[in-house]
Motif scaffolding. Sequence first.
Motif, PDB file in Angstrom:
ATOM      1  N   ILE A 163       2.854   9.896  -8.205  1.00  0.00           N
ATOM      2  CA  ILE A 163       3.521  10.169  -9.482  1.00  0.00           C
ATOM      3  C   ILE A 163       2.506  10.206 -10.620  1.00  0.00           C
ATOM      4  O   ILE A 163       2.534  11.099 -11.481  1.00  0.00           O
ATOM      5  CB  ILE A 163       4.628   9.132  -9.756  1.00  0.00           C
ATOM      6  N   VAL A 164       1.599   9.232 -10.635  1.00  0.00           N
ATOM      7  CA  VAL A 164       0.578   9.192 -11.691  1.00  0.00           C
ATOM      8  C   VAL A 164      -0.306  10.435 -11.601  1.00  0.00           C
ATOM      9  O   VAL A 164      -0.616  11.062 -12.627  1.00  0.00           O
ATOM     10  CB  VAL A 164      -0.260   7.896 -11.605  1.00  0.00           C
ATOM     11  N   GLN A 165      -0.705  10.801 -10.389  1.00  0.00           N
ATOM     12  CA  GLN A 165      -1.543  11.995 -10.221  1.00  0.00           C
ATOM     13  C   GLN A 165      -0.818  13.240 -10.718  1.00  0.00           C
ATOM     14  O   GLN A 165      -1.419  14.100 -11.374  1.00  0.00           O
ATOM     15  CB  GLN A 165      -1.937  12.173  -8.751  1.00  0.00           C
ATOM     16  N   ALA A 166       0.483  13.334 -10.439  1.00  0.00           N
ATOM     17  CA  ALA A 166       1.268  14.473 -10.934  1.00  0.00           C
ATOM     18  C   ALA A 166       1.267  14.495 -12.462  1.00  0.00           C
ATOM     19  O   ALA A 166       1.185  15.562 -13.075  1.00  0.00           O
ATOM     20  CB  ALA A 166       2.696  14.406 -10.399  1.00  0.00           C
ATOM     21  N   GLY A 167       1.331  13.315 -13.074  1.00  0.00           N
ATOM     22  CA  GLY A 167       1.293  13.230 -14.530  1.00  0.00           C
ATOM     23  C   GLY A 167      -0.056  13.644 -15.098  1.00  0.00           C
ATOM     24  O   GLY A 167      -0.130  14.325 -16.121  1.00  0.00           O
ATOM     25  N   ALA A 204      -5.120   5.922  -8.470  1.00  0.00           N
ATOM     26  CA  ALA A 204      -4.820   4.860  -7.502  1.00  0.00           C
ATOM     27  C   ALA A 204      -4.958   3.478  -8.148  1.00  0.00           C
ATOM     28  O   ALA A 204      -4.109   2.603  -7.964  1.00  0.00           O
ATOM     29  CB  ALA A 204      -5.729   4.981  -6.281  1.00  0.00           C
ATOM     30  N   THR A 205      -6.024   3.289  -8.927  1.00  0.00           N
ATOM     31  CA  THR A 205      -6.215   2.012  -9.626  1.00  0.00           C
ATOM     32  C   THR A 205      -5.113   1.802 -10.653  1.00  0.00           C
ATOM     33  O   THR A 205      -4.569   0.698 -10.791  1.00  0.00           O
ATOM     34  CB  THR A 205      -7.599   1.977 -10.293  1.00  0.00           C
ATOM     35  N   THR A 206      -4.762   2.857 -11.363  1.00  0.00           N
ATOM     36  CA  THR A 206      -3.688   2.785 -12.352  1.00  0.00           C
ATOM     37  C   THR A 206      -2.362   2.443 -11.683  1.00  0.00           C
ATOM     38  O   THR A 206      -1.597   1.626 -12.188  1.00  0.00           O
ATOM     39  CB  THR A 206      -3.577   4.111 -13.127  1.00  0.00           C
ATOM     40  N   ALA A 207      -2.097   3.052 -10.523  1.00  0.00           N
ATOM     41  CA  ALA A 207      -0.848   2.777  -9.801  1.00  0.00           C
ATOM     42  C   ALA A 207      -0.766   1.313  -9.402  1.00  0.00           C
ATOM     43  O   ALA A 207       0.285   0.677  -9.544  1.00  0.00           O
ATOM     44  CB  ALA A 207      -0.747   3.677  -8.568  1.00  0.00           C
ATOM     45  N   ARG A 208      -1.864   0.760  -8.905  1.00  0.00           N
ATOM     46  CA  ARG A 208      -1.854  -0.663  -8.533  1.00  0.00           C
ATOM     47  C   ARG A 208      -1.618  -1.544  -9.757  1.00  0.00           C
ATOM     48  O   ARG A 208      -0.882  -2.527  -9.696  1.00  0.00           O
ATOM     49  CB  ARG A 208      -3.162  -1.037  -7.834  1.00  0.00           C
ATOM     50  N   ALA A 265       0.835  -1.208   0.000  1.00  0.00           N
ATOM     51  CA  ALA A 265       0.000   0.000   0.000  1.00  0.00           C
ATOM     52  C   ALA A 265       0.870   1.258   0.000  1.00  0.00           C
ATOM     53  O   ALA A 265       0.559   2.234  -0.697  1.00  0.00           O
ATOM     54  CB  ALA A 265      -0.932  -0.001   1.211  1.00  0.00           C
ATOM     55  N   ASP A 266       1.955   1.237   0.766  1.00  0.00           N
ATOM     56  CA  ASP A 266       2.864   2.394   0.802  1.00  0.00           C
ATOM     57  C   ASP A 266       3.498   2.631  -0.570  1.00  0.00           C
ATOM     58  O   ASP A 266       3.580   3.765  -1.043  1.00  0.00           O
ATOM     59  CB  ASP A 266       3.965   2.190   1.846  1.00  0.00           C
ATOM     60  N   LEU A 267       3.957   1.546  -1.195  1.00  0.00           N
ATOM     61  CA  LEU A 267       4.598   1.681  -2.505  1.00  0.00           C
ATOM     62  C   LEU A 267       3.606   2.136  -3.568  1.00  0.00           C
ATOM     63  O   LEU A 267       3.907   3.024  -4.374  1.00  0.00           O
ATOM     64  CB  LEU A 267       5.260   0.360  -2.917  1.00  0.00           C
ATOM     65  N   THR A 268       2.418   1.558  -3.572  1.00  0.00           N
ATOM     66  CA  THR A 268       1.438   1.985  -4.571  1.00  0.00           C
ATOM     67  C   THR A 268       0.950   3.402  -4.278  1.00  0.00           C
ATOM     68  O   THR A 268       0.551   4.123  -5.198  1.00  0.00           O
ATOM     69  CB  THR A 268       0.255   0.996  -4.690  1.00  0.00           C
ATOM     70  N   GLY A 269       1.023   3.814  -3.014  1.00  0.00           N
ATOM     71  CA  GLY A 269       0.725   5.205  -2.682  1.00  0.00           C
ATOM     72  C   GLY A 269       1.727   6.158  -3.317  1.00  0.00           C
ATOM     73  O   GLY A 269       1.357   7.231  -3.827  1.00  0.00           O
TER      74      GLY A 269
END
Length: 198
Positions: A136-140, A152-156, A127-131
Amino acid sequence: MPPTSETLTAERILEATEEVLRRHGPAKATVVDVARALGVSHGSVYRHFRTKAALRDAVTKKWLDRTFDSLSGIVAADDLDPEARLRAWFTGLFAAKRRKAGDEPELFATFSVLATENGEAVGQHIADLTGQLTRIVQAGVDAGTFTCADPATTARALFHATGRFHDPGYAREWEQPGVEGELEAVVDLLVRGLRARD
């Protein structure tokens, strides 16, 4: 001079526990061994960690957190565009995991056993790593570099798609020739899928 229970801290106990695990492995390491290494009674150790399981859980969490901590600077690197951050994060994750497996294989095997016993710590680690990946994805997305409905779904999904390069079950493959290029190819594919369309 051996430490007294007054100078004993949880951090010192965790450091000694890691050393005892390095020497004896998870099956033979005991709280008495840890106390002996610190020059205190086992009761002093139990004042900080109520059970052997609590001590093992804490040392496992500390070991897992090192990877998270090593990647924090990449997540916060606002001078890098999100795509470069994403690439650096995956490269950093692979390097951290490979270093753990290669530098001290016995300790890596020990912590793999402990992590299996402690599903809660592993779940929190993931959870910490996907957080971090979510940030990073949100920044993009915010920069218009990436497009996705739910960061969050994309990160997982990104995390699971690259499992071969960070899941301890694949550790034997991490030293194979060309593995860095394989990681780069997978990340290239993922980044292309994330890029915003004009």
